[in-house]
Motif scaffolding. Structure first.
Motif, mmCIF file in Angstrom:
data_model
loop_
_atom_site.group_PDB
_atom_site.id
_atom_site.type_symbol
_atom_site.label_atom_id
_atom_site.label_comp_id
_atom_site.label_asym_id
_atom_site.label_seq_id
_atom_site.Cartn_x
_atom_site.Cartn_y
_atom_site.Cartn_z
ATOM 1 N N ALA A 106 0.854 -1.190 0.000
ATOM 2 C CA ALA A 106 0.000 0.000 0.000
ATOM 3 C C ALA A 106 0.890 1.240 0.000
ATOM 4 N N VAL A 107 0.619 2.148 -0.935
ATOM 5 C CA VAL A 107 1.443 3.339 -1.112
ATOM 6 C C VAL A 107 0.534 4.568 -1.202
ATOM 7 N N LYS A 108 0.925 5.647 -0.533
ATOM 8 C CA LYS A 108 0.151 6.884 -0.582
ATOM 9 C C LYS A 108 0.451 7.620 -1.887
ATOM 10 N N VAL A 109 -0.595 8.102 -2.538
ATOM 11 C CA VAL A 109 -0.465 8.875 -3.772
ATOM 12 C C VAL A 109 -0.030 10.293 -3.427
ATOM 13 N N THR A 110 0.923 10.811 -4.185
ATOM 14 C CA THR A 110 1.336 12.205 -4.035
ATOM 15 C C THR A 110 1.199 12.899 -5.383
ATOM 16 N N GLY A 111 0.699 14.100 -5.361
ATOM 17 C CA GLY A 111 0.550 14.873 -6.591
ATOM 18 C C GLY A 111 -0.800 14.659 -7.250
ATOM 19 N N SER A 112 -1.012 15.387 -8.349
ATOM 20 C CA SER A 112 -2.317 15.387 -9.017
ATOM 21 C C SER A 112 -2.258 14.896 -10.460
ATOM 22 N N SER A 113 -1.170 14.248 -10.851
ATOM 23 C CA SER A 113 -1.023 13.842 -12.251
ATOM 24 C C SER A 113 -2.028 12.776 -12.681
ATOM 25 N N MET A 114 -2.573 12.021 -11.723
ATOM 26 C CA MET A 114 -3.503 10.940 -12.091
ATOM 27 C C MET A 114 -4.968 11.287 -11.768
ATOM 28 N N GLU A 115 -5.236 12.548 -11.405
ATOM 29 C CA GLU A 115 -6.628 12.952 -11.200
ATOM 30 C C GLU A 115 -7.348 12.922 -12.538
ATOM 31 N N PRO A 116 -8.587 12.509 -12.582
ATOM 32 C CA PRO A 116 -9.514 12.288 -11.487
ATOM 33 C C PRO A 116 -9.558 10.856 -10.954
ATOM 34 N N GLY A 117 -8.694 9.980 -11.398
ATOM 35 C CA GLY A 117 -8.723 8.593 -10.921
ATOM 36 C C GLY A 117 -8.063 8.402 -9.571
ATOM 37 N N LEU A 118 -6.910 9.020 -9.365
ATOM 38 C CA LEU A 118 -6.172 8.951 -8.103
ATOM 39 C C LEU A 118 -5.865 10.370 -7.647
ATOM 40 N N PHE A 119 -6.190 10.668 -6.386
ATOM 41 C CA PHE A 119 -5.971 11.994 -5.832
ATOM 42 C C PHE A 119 -4.832 11.971 -4.822
ATOM 43 N N ASP A 120 -4.213 13.119 -4.631
ATOM 44 C CA ASP A 120 -3.180 13.283 -3.618
ATOM 45 C C ASP A 120 -3.752 12.832 -2.268
ATOM 46 N N GLY A 121 -3.048 11.919 -1.590
ATOM 47 C CA GLY A 121 -3.511 11.402 -0.304
ATOM 48 C C GLY A 121 -4.245 10.077 -0.389
ATOM 49 N N ASP A 122 -4.709 9.685 -1.574
ATOM 50 C CA ASP A 122 -5.320 8.364 -1.735
ATOM 51 C C ASP A 122 -4.269 7.303 -1.420
ATOM 52 N N VAL A 123 -4.733 6.108 -1.106
ATOM 53 C CA VAL A 123 -3.821 4.983 -0.903
ATOM 54 C C VAL A 123 -4.101 3.966 -2.002
ATOM 55 N N MET A 124 -3.060 3.538 -2.688
ATOM 56 C CA MET A 124 -3.203 2.557 -3.763
ATOM 57 C C MET A 124 -2.472 1.288 -3.375
ATOM 58 N N VAL A 125 -2.954 0.156 -3.892
ATOM 59 C CA VAL A 125 -2.294 -1.125 -3.677
ATOM 60 C C VAL A 125 -1.571 -1.493 -4.965
ATOM 61 N N VAL A 126 -0.269 -1.762 -4.834
ATOM 62 C CA VAL A 126 0.572 -2.114 -5.981
ATOM 63 C C VAL A 126 0.886 -3.601 -5.911
ATOM 64 N N ASN A 127 0.577 -4.311 -6.998
ATOM 65 C CA ASN A 127 0.866 -5.743 -7.111
ATOM 66 C C ASN A 127 2.221 -5.899 -7.795
ATOM 67 N N THR A 128 3.264 -6.144 -6.991
ATOM 68 C CA THR A 128 4.621 -6.230 -7.534
ATOM 69 C C THR A 128 4.872 -7.537 -8.281
ATOM 70 N N ALA A 129 3.913 -8.471 -8.239
ATOM 71 C CA ALA A 129 4.044 -9.705 -9.015
ATOM 72 C C ALA A 129 3.684 -9.473 -10.481
ATOM 73 N N GLN A 130 3.007 -8.360 -10.796
ATOM 74 C CA GLN A 130 2.589 -8.062 -12.167
ATOM 75 C C GLN A 130 3.435 -6.906 -12.695
ATOM 76 N N THR A 131 4.467 -7.259 -13.457
ATOM 77 C CA THR A 131 5.364 -6.238 -14.006
ATOM 78 C C THR A 131 5.363 -6.199 -15.529
ATOM 79 N N ASN A 132 4.488 -6.962 -16.159
ATOM 80 C CA ASN A 132 4.375 -6.908 -17.617
ATOM 81 C C ASN A 132 3.407 -5.796 -17.995
ATOM 82 N N PRO A 133 3.859 -4.849 -18.823
ATOM 83 C CA PRO A 133 2.970 -3.725 -19.164
ATOM 84 C C PRO A 133 1.727 -4.199 -19.909
ATOM 85 N N LYS A 134 0.613 -3.535 -19.609
ATOM 86 C CA LYS A 134 -0.656 -3.817 -20.296
ATOM 87 C C LYS A 134 -1.269 -2.483 -20.678
#
Length: 194
Positions: A106-134
């Motif tokens: 779980a990682v806290k989002v910083t900045g507004s580059s991914m708004e409106p999907g992810l906002f500064d302060g949101d918490v996202m879950v990163v799956n490090t087992a999936q590293t193949n770009p899609k």
């Protein structure tokens, strides 16, 4: 640490742990479970304590800060205990999606580059087992030693990092190159933005 749950969740946890649910049938109430009928005395609050460490039914996703270096394909993690309790999901959530709990962070989002999907302060879950770009999915990447969270886009045989924010002057697309390494796919978010 303890967490409070609604009645349905508490009953499910009791069932999974083989605990007696007599307090539900006996009419005890918790401010989280619900208030007593109008005019009835309010009994003492009762809490269900769910262990967050080594709980096989509810694996914890630890809150971290990724430690990155430019050009490095790997990453380190710094565990952040002061940012709150770990995120907890029932094992079925992991299994139904094919996730390995130890590979999720779980990682806290910083900045507004991914708004409106992810906002500064949101918490996202990163799956490090999936590293193949899609194409079209959001990934956390090591972009020249910095954590970047971007939507992957395939165009003319090249991978691009694209911000969801429509301000392309501030958040221009960036082409992936040798210095860009995928950390993992963003698979969940917690947000207070509705």
């Amino acid at each position: 640490q303890e967490h409070r749950f609604g009645e349905r969740s508490a009953r499910g946890i009791c069932d999974k742990l083989g605990l007696d649910t007599h307090s539900f049938e006996a009419g005890f109430y918790d401010t989280v479970i619900g208030d007593p009928p109008f005019g009835a005395p309010k009994p003492p609050t009762q809490h269900l304590v769910v262990p967050l460490v080594e709980n096989n039914d509810y694996p914890a996703i630890r809150r971290v800060k990724f430690k990155l270096q430019a050009g490095a394909t790997g990453f380190g993690v710094e565990y952040l205990n002061e940012d709150g309790a770990p995120m907890v999901f029932h094992r079925d959530w992991f299994t139904s999606r094919g996730y390995i709990p130890s590979k999720l962070f779980a990682v806290k989002v910083t900045g507004s580059s991914m708004e409106p999907g992810l906002f500064d302060g949101d918490v996202m879950v990163v799956n490090t087992a999936q590293t193949n770009p899609k194409d079209g999915l959001v990934f956390a990447v090591n972009y020249e030693g910095e954590l970047a969270v971007k939507r992957m886009h395939r165009d003319a045989g090249h991978w691009w990092l694209r911000s969801d924010n429509p301000d392309k002057v501030r958040y221009a697309d960036k082409q992936c190159h040798e210095g860009v390494h995928i950390i993992g796919e963003v698979v969940h978010k917690q947000s207070e933005h509705i």
